[in-house]
Design a protein around this motif. Sequence first.
Motif, mmCIF file in Angstrom:
data_model
loop_
_atom_site.group_PDB
_atom_site.id
_atom_site.type_symbol
_atom_site.label_atom_id
_atom_site.label_comp_id
_atom_site.label_asym_id
_atom_site.label_seq_id
_atom_site.Cartn_x
_atom_site.Cartn_y
_atom_site.Cartn_z
ATOM 1 N N VAL A 52 0.824 -1.210 0.000
ATOM 2 C CA VAL A 52 0.000 0.000 0.000
ATOM 3 C C VAL A 52 0.856 1.257 0.000
ATOM 4 C CG1 VAL A 52 -1.710 1.305 1.342
ATOM 5 C CG2 VAL A 52 -1.958 -1.153 1.090
ATOM 6 N N GLU A 53 2.029 1.192 0.613
ATOM 7 C CA GLU A 53 2.905 2.360 0.688
ATOM 8 C C GLU A 53 3.529 2.722 -0.661
ATOM 9 O OE1 GLU A 53 5.627 1.436 3.826
ATOM 10 O OE2 GLU A 53 4.089 1.698 5.369
ATOM 11 N N ALA A 54 3.489 1.814 -1.627
ATOM 12 C CA ALA A 54 4.032 2.116 -2.959
ATOM 13 C C ALA A 54 3.207 3.240 -3.589
ATOM 14 C CB ALA A 54 4.002 0.880 -3.842
ATOM 15 N N ASP A 55 3.893 4.155 -4.278
ATOM 16 C CA ASP A 55 3.218 5.312 -4.866
ATOM 17 C C ASP A 55 2.161 4.939 -5.895
ATOM 18 O OD1 ASP A 55 4.713 7.074 -3.335
ATOM 19 O OD2 ASP A 55 6.303 7.233 -4.845
ATOM 20 N N ASP A 56 2.377 3.866 -6.625
ATOM 21 C CA ASP A 56 1.459 3.505 -7.702
ATOM 22 C C ASP A 56 0.432 2.447 -7.291
ATOM 23 O OD1 ASP A 56 3.327 1.502 -7.412
ATOM 24 O OD2 ASP A 56 3.517 1.114 -9.558
ATOM 25 N N PHE A 57 0.262 2.213 -5.978
ATOM 26 C CA PHE A 57 -0.666 1.165 -5.550
ATOM 27 C C PHE A 57 -2.112 1.575 -5.769
ATOM 28 C CE2 PHE A 57 -3.521 -1.006 -2.675
ATOM 29 C CZ PHE A 57 -3.204 -2.321 -2.943
ATOM 30 N N ALA A 58 -2.865 0.645 -6.314
ATOM 31 C CA ALA A 58 -4.319 0.770 -6.439
ATOM 32 C C ALA A 58 -4.893 -0.613 -6.192
ATOM 33 C CB ALA A 58 -4.701 1.270 -7.830
ATOM 34 N N PRO A 59 -6.006 -0.709 -5.467
ATOM 35 C CA PRO A 59 -6.600 -2.020 -5.225
ATOM 36 C C PRO A 59 -6.893 -2.733 -6.543
ATOM 37 C CG PRO A 59 -7.653 -0.388 -3.844
ATOM 38 C CD PRO A 59 -6.766 0.357 -4.810
ATOM 39 N N LYS A 60 -6.528 -4.019 -6.600
ATOM 40 C CA LYS A 60 -6.798 -4.794 -7.807
ATOM 41 C C LYS A 60 -7.348 -6.160 -7.427
ATOM 42 C CE LYS A 60 -2.147 -6.633 -8.341
ATOM 43 N NZ LYS A 60 -0.988 -6.744 -9.172
ATOM 44 N N PRO A 61 -8.334 -6.626 -8.187
ATOM 45 C CA PRO A 61 -8.936 -7.935 -7.901
ATOM 46 C C PRO A 61 -7.925 -9.066 -8.087
ATOM 47 C CG PRO A 61 -10.306 -6.655 -9.408
ATOM 48 C CD PRO A 61 -9.000 -5.937 -9.285
ATOM 49 N N ILE A 62 -7.984 -10.032 -7.178
ATOM 50 C CA ILE A 62 -7.104 -11.198 -7.245
ATOM 51 C C ILE A 62 -7.892 -12.457 -6.919
ATOM 52 C CG2 ILE A 62 -4.870 -10.104 -6.801
ATOM 53 C CD1 ILE A 62 -6.465 -11.707 -3.905
ATOM 54 N N GLY A 63 -7.422 -13.571 -7.432
ATOM 55 C CA GLY A 63 -8.022 -14.856 -7.098
ATOM 56 C C GLY A 63 -9.261 -15.177 -7.909
ATOM 57 N N ARG A 64 -10.023 -16.124 -7.389
ATOM 58 C CA ARG A 64 -11.262 -16.546 -8.034
ATOM 59 C C ARG A 64 -12.317 -15.459 -7.884
ATOM 60 N NH1 ARG A 64 -12.495 -21.930 -4.934
ATOM 61 N NH2 ARG A 64 -12.629 -20.293 -3.396
ATOM 62 N N PHE A 65 -13.397 -15.594 -8.630
ATOM 63 C CA PHE A 65 -14.465 -14.601 -8.582
ATOM 64 C C PHE A 65 -14.997 -14.452 -7.157
ATOM 65 C CE2 PHE A 65 -18.955 -13.324 -8.957
ATOM 66 C CZ PHE A 65 -18.772 -12.089 -9.560
ATOM 67 N N SER A 66 -15.165 -15.572 -6.464
ATOM 68 C CA SER A 66 -15.680 -15.512 -5.088
ATOM 69 C C SER A 66 -14.713 -14.753 -4.177
ATOM 70 C CB SER A 66 -15.950 -16.916 -4.548
ATOM 71 O OG SER A 66 -14.765 -17.694 -4.563
ATOM 72 N N ASP A 67 -13.404 -14.885 -4.406
ATOM 73 C CA ASP A 67 -12.414 -14.145 -3.627
ATOM 74 C C ASP A 67 -12.531 -12.643 -3.910
ATOM 75 O OD1 ASP A 67 -11.370 -16.545 -2.622
ATOM 76 O OD2 ASP A 67 -9.880 -16.692 -4.227
ATOM 77 N N LYS A 68 -12.767 -12.304 -5.163
ATOM 78 C CA LYS A 68 -12.907 -10.898 -5.554
ATOM 79 C C LYS A 68 -14.133 -10.273 -4.896
ATOM 80 C CE LYS A 68 -10.732 -11.900 -9.963
ATOM 81 N NZ LYS A 68 -10.929 -12.059 -11.406
ATOM 82 N N VAL A 69 -15.238 -11.018 -4.896
ATOM 83 C CA VAL A 69 -16.467 -10.517 -4.282
ATOM 84 C C VAL A 69 -16.273 -10.353 -2.779
ATOM 85 C CG1 VAL A 69 -18.892 -11.052 -3.810
ATOM 86 C CG2 VAL A 69 -17.957 -11.430 -6.097
ATOM 87 N N ARG A 70 -15.665 -11.356 -2.158
ATOM 88 C CA ARG A 70 -15.423 -11.271 -0.711
ATOM 89 C C ARG A 70 -14.503 -10.104 -0.394
ATOM 90 N NH1 ARG A 70 -12.965 -15.956 3.326
ATOM 91 N NH2 ARG A 70 -13.205 -14.727 5.214
ATOM 92 N N ASN A 71 -13.507 -9.874 -1.233
ATOM 93 C CA ASN A 71 -12.586 -8.754 -1.028
ATOM 94 C C ASN A 71 -13.355 -7.433 -1.113
ATOM 95 O OD1 ASN A 71 -9.298 -7.945 -2.469
ATOM 96 N ND2 ASN A 71 -10.083 -7.602 -0.436
ATOM 97 N N ALA A 72 -14.257 -7.328 -2.077
ATOM 98 C CA ALA A 72 -15.073 -6.122 -2.207
ATOM 99 C C ALA A 72 -15.947 -5.928 -0.969
ATOM 100 C CB ALA A 72 -15.942 -6.207 -3.458
#
Length: 176
Positions: A52-72
Amino acid sequence: MDKSLIPQYLANVLAIARADNVISDSELAAVEEVCSEVGGKKTDMKKAGRLVEADDFAPKPIGRFSDKVRNAEDMIYVALTDGDLGQDEIGNIIPFLEQVGLHQEVVDAMVKEGQTRVNAKKTTTTCPSCGAMAVGGAKFCPECGTQIAVTASSEQSVRVEFDYPSEGISIEFAES
């Protein structure tokens, strides 16, 4: 979820908590709760912090679709813990949701469920033994350790009684 994806998952959540440049105690507690729920360790949190401390960090979806939904869902939950969805938080969440492909109806449901989750953490229970207040769905008093919540299994236990016949054969089976 693949263990190697946990730092990125947590970084997505942590980025939302840090979006307004201040991490409240409630946001920090929510991030730690999410870390525990996904099986993360302290090292995963440290890696997430570095990401997160990196200047160019932006949240990006990772893993299976269910992981992405849970992350959201977790990102929305953390954003709501300090009282509302701020513009900085929304600005980070919306691109993530668009990348996952979630429709507005689903997002509205996630916000509603996130608010319910936040409200559940705000409820308090009084210990029947010492009178101390326990936050959330605590099962035991934080002061004296007395059980303050009845577990689901004890509420649903069923007592079965039967008579053994006085004559003939009786077959008894183990609990099932």
